[in-house]
Design an enzyme around this catalytic site. Structure first.
Site, PDB file in Angstrom:
ATOM      1  N   GLU A 130      54.689  19.423 -10.004  1.00  0.00           N
ATOM      2  CA  GLU A 130      53.823  20.138 -10.952  1.00  0.00           C
ATOM      3  C   GLU A 130      53.188  21.366 -10.292  1.00  0.00           C
ATOM      4  OE1 GLU A 130      53.557  20.356 -13.954  1.00  0.00           O
ATOM      5  OE2 GLU A 130      51.692  19.651 -14.847  1.00  0.00           O
ATOM      6  N   THR A 183      52.288  28.423 -17.362  1.00  0.00           N
ATOM      7  CA  THR A 183      50.988  27.909 -16.933  1.00  0.00           C
ATOM      8  C   THR A 183      50.409  28.791 -15.820  1.00  0.00           C
ATOM      9  OG1 THR A 183      51.706  25.690 -17.509  1.00  0.00           O
ATOM     10  CG2 THR A 183      49.796  25.849 -16.069  1.00  0.00           C
TER      11      THR A 183
HETATM   12  N1  LIG Z   1      62.409  20.085 -14.909  1.00  0.00           N
HETATM   13  C1  LIG Z   1      61.656  21.108 -15.343  1.00  0.00           C
HETATM   14  N2  LIG Z   1      61.081  21.049 -16.558  1.00  0.00           N
HETATM   15  C2  LIG Z   1      60.338  22.081 -17.024  1.00  0.00           C
HETATM   16  N3  LIG Z   1      60.106  23.215 -16.340  1.00  0.00           N
HETATM   17  C3  LIG Z   1      60.650  23.316 -15.104  1.00  0.00           C
HETATM   18  C4  LIG Z   1      61.454  22.273 -14.561  1.00  0.00           C
HETATM   19  N4  LIG Z   1      61.839  22.649 -13.318  1.00  0.00           N
HETATM   20  C5  LIG Z   1      61.341  23.874 -13.102  1.00  0.00           C
HETATM   21  N5  LIG Z   1      60.621  24.288 -14.177  1.00  0.00           N
HETATM   22  C6  LIG Z   1      59.926  25.590 -14.302  1.00  0.00           C
HETATM   23  O1  LIG Z   1      58.547  25.377 -14.564  1.00  0.00           O
HETATM   24  C7  LIG Z   1      58.042  26.374 -15.472  1.00  0.00           C
HETATM   25  C8  LIG Z   1      57.447  25.688 -16.690  1.00  0.00           C
HETATM   26  O2  LIG Z   1      56.304  25.011 -16.300  1.00  0.00           O
HETATM   27  P1  LIG Z   1      54.909  25.341 -16.973  1.00  0.00           P
HETATM   28  O3  LIG Z   1      54.710  26.819 -17.000  1.00  0.00           O
HETATM   29  O4  LIG Z   1      53.894  24.482 -16.303  1.00  0.00           O
HETATM   30  O5  LIG Z   1      55.166  24.886 -18.468  1.00  0.00           O
HETATM   31  P2  LIG Z   1      54.754  23.557 -19.220  1.00  0.00           P
HETATM   32  O6  LIG Z   1      53.408  23.865 -19.740  1.00  0.00           O
HETATM   33  O7  LIG Z   1      55.703  23.450 -20.358  1.00  0.00           O
HETATM   34  O8  LIG Z   1      54.815  22.462 -18.250  1.00  0.00           O
HETATM   35  C9  LIG Z   1      59.235  27.227 -15.882  1.00  0.00           C
HETATM   36  O9  LIG Z   1      59.225  28.391 -15.068  1.00  0.00           O
HETATM   37  C10 LIG Z   1      60.428  26.365 -15.532  1.00  0.00           C
HETATM   38  O10 LIG Z   1      61.583  27.106 -15.200  1.00  0.00           O
HETATM   39  N1  LIG Z   2      44.949  22.281 -16.847  1.00  0.00           N
HETATM   40  C1  LIG Z   2      46.180  23.021 -16.895  1.00  0.00           C
HETATM   41  C2  LIG Z   2      47.126  22.316 -17.861  1.00  0.00           C
HETATM   42  C3  LIG Z   2      48.453  22.992 -18.055  1.00  0.00           C
HETATM   43  O1  LIG Z   2      49.166  22.280 -19.045  1.00  0.00           O
HETATM   44  P1  LIG Z   2      50.618  22.741 -19.520  1.00  0.00           P
HETATM   45  O2  LIG Z   2      51.042  21.702 -20.495  1.00  0.00           O
HETATM   46  O3  LIG Z   2      50.462  24.096 -20.119  1.00  0.00           O
HETATM   47  O4  LIG Z   2      51.476  22.750 -18.273  1.00  0.00           O
HETATM   48  C4  LIG Z   2      45.887  24.438 -17.390  1.00  0.00           C
HETATM   49  O5  LIG Z   2      45.273  24.558 -18.450  1.00  0.00           O
HETATM   50  O6  LIG Z   2      46.241  25.399 -16.699  1.00  0.00           O
END
Ligand SMILES: Nc1ncnc2c1ncn2[C@@H]1O[C@H](COP(=O)(O)OP(=O)(O)O)[C@@H](O)[C@H]1O
Ligand SMILES: N[C@@H](CCOP(=O)(O)O)C(=O)O
Length: 309
Positions: A130, A183
């Protein structure tokens, strides 16, 4: 008989829940990824199949691989693992897409190894994945995905997770406008310092919300679902956020806010009928925009991630 392969449902989650930035979250029932985790004789971690969205197969670039590798390098088992990710949660949608993958790989490996780790230890390994996606350590999506229900992350060092009760008549309605907000980008918008008066409002709301969950006090839930610290900085990223919020509250929602870092918006309602009315209101607002979207009503998933085969 020794288990060599399992299929999992790894749920979507709503982080922050308005007043609990980075600490509070809950687990959804109707949306989630499927993952297959398989033991292999060959040592190491491999991602062998990804469907649904285009994501890296390289273990060190996929959050599922990063968390799996962190756990693997600590436990040093004799076998290896293959991971299949069948993505239903769009990356960057604000309902814990990366968290579902990071949680799924470690949860599945743990089951195949005979459950050597507890849920907090699994969350701790999943945090490595994460952190790669959001460029910050937080467990507010991971904890509800792994424990189910509502959770509070009391601290991340040491990792301390508290499970909260779920009032039985509580339903979530989510709208997901199909734009991507990373995020990491949404975090970069936030101020490093917040005024004391806003902090007071925020912790009063969070404390009250926790009490309301314990006592199933729906009126107090409604009064507590407010975010004076993060939402004002992020809401401009989400088209028609204020209008939608006003309409869903009129439709009967207890509260409404940005789900995680957005663009998804969540509401909580008392009873499924109200949650469905809220979904209609969301539909009416977004139908008039050119942005594709989807909506869903979900029970709060108190079980969290689970084996489906
Ligand atoms: N298995 C995965 N599932 C989702 N996102 C991934 C994965 N592996 C890498 N990523 C990368 O993580 C980012 C998405 O995460 P994030 O921005 O936290 O979105 P979310 O809020 O949907 O979790 C994208 O850049 C994506 O390419
Ligand atoms: N507390 C984090 C939660 C991000 O959640 P996501 O589902 O958008 O990955 C933030 O608000 O940055």
């Amino acid at each position: 008989m020794e288990l060599n392969e399992i299929r999992l449902f790894s749920p979507a989650t709503v982080a922050n829940v308005s007043c609990g930035f980075d600490v509070l979250g809950f687990c959804l029932d109707t949306v989630g990824d499927e993952m297959v985790i398989r033991k292999t004789d060959e040592r190491g971690i491999r991602i062998t199949k990804i469907t649904g969205y285009d994501l890296p197969y390289k273990v060190t670039e996929n959050v599922a691989g990063i968390s799996a590798l962190a756990m693997y390098n600590t436990l040093k088992p004799e076998c290896g693992f293959e991971i299949e990710i069948h993505k239903k949660i769009k990356p960057g949608s604000g309902i814990g897409s990366s968290s579902a993958s990071a949680a799924g790989s470690v949860f599945g490996m743990n089951v195949l190894l005979g459950d050597p780790l507890n849920k907090t230890e699994l969350t701790s390994f999943a945090m490595k994945g994460e952190a790669f996606a959001s460029k910050a350590e937080h467990a507010d999506n991971l904890a509800p995905a792994i424990f189910g229900g509502f959770t509070i992350v009391k601290s991340i060092h040491p990792l301390h997770i508290i499970e909260l009760p779920t009032p039985k008549d509580l339903y979530a309605t989510i709208i997901h406008p199909q734009i991507e907000i990373k995020t990491s980008d949404a975090r970069a918008l936030l101020p490093q310092k917040v005024p004391l008066r806003d902090s007071i409002t925020q912790w009063a709301n969070l404390g009250s919300l926790v009490h309301a969950l314990h006592t199933s006090d729906y009126d107090l839930i409604a009064l507590s679902l407010n975010d004076v610290i993060v939402e004002p900085h992020r809401k401009s990223l989400i088209p028609d956020f204020d209008t939608l919020k006003e309409k869903v509250i009129k439709a009967g929602a207890l509260g409404c806010g940005i789900s995680g870092s957005g663009p998804s918006i969540y509401t909580l309602s008392q009873g499924i009928k109200v949650a469905e009315k809220v979904e209609d209101a969301m539909f009416m607002i977004y139908e008039s925009t050119s942005i594709p979207f989807d909506t869903h009503v979900s029970k709060i998933n108190t079980e969290g991630i689970k084996i489906i085969k």
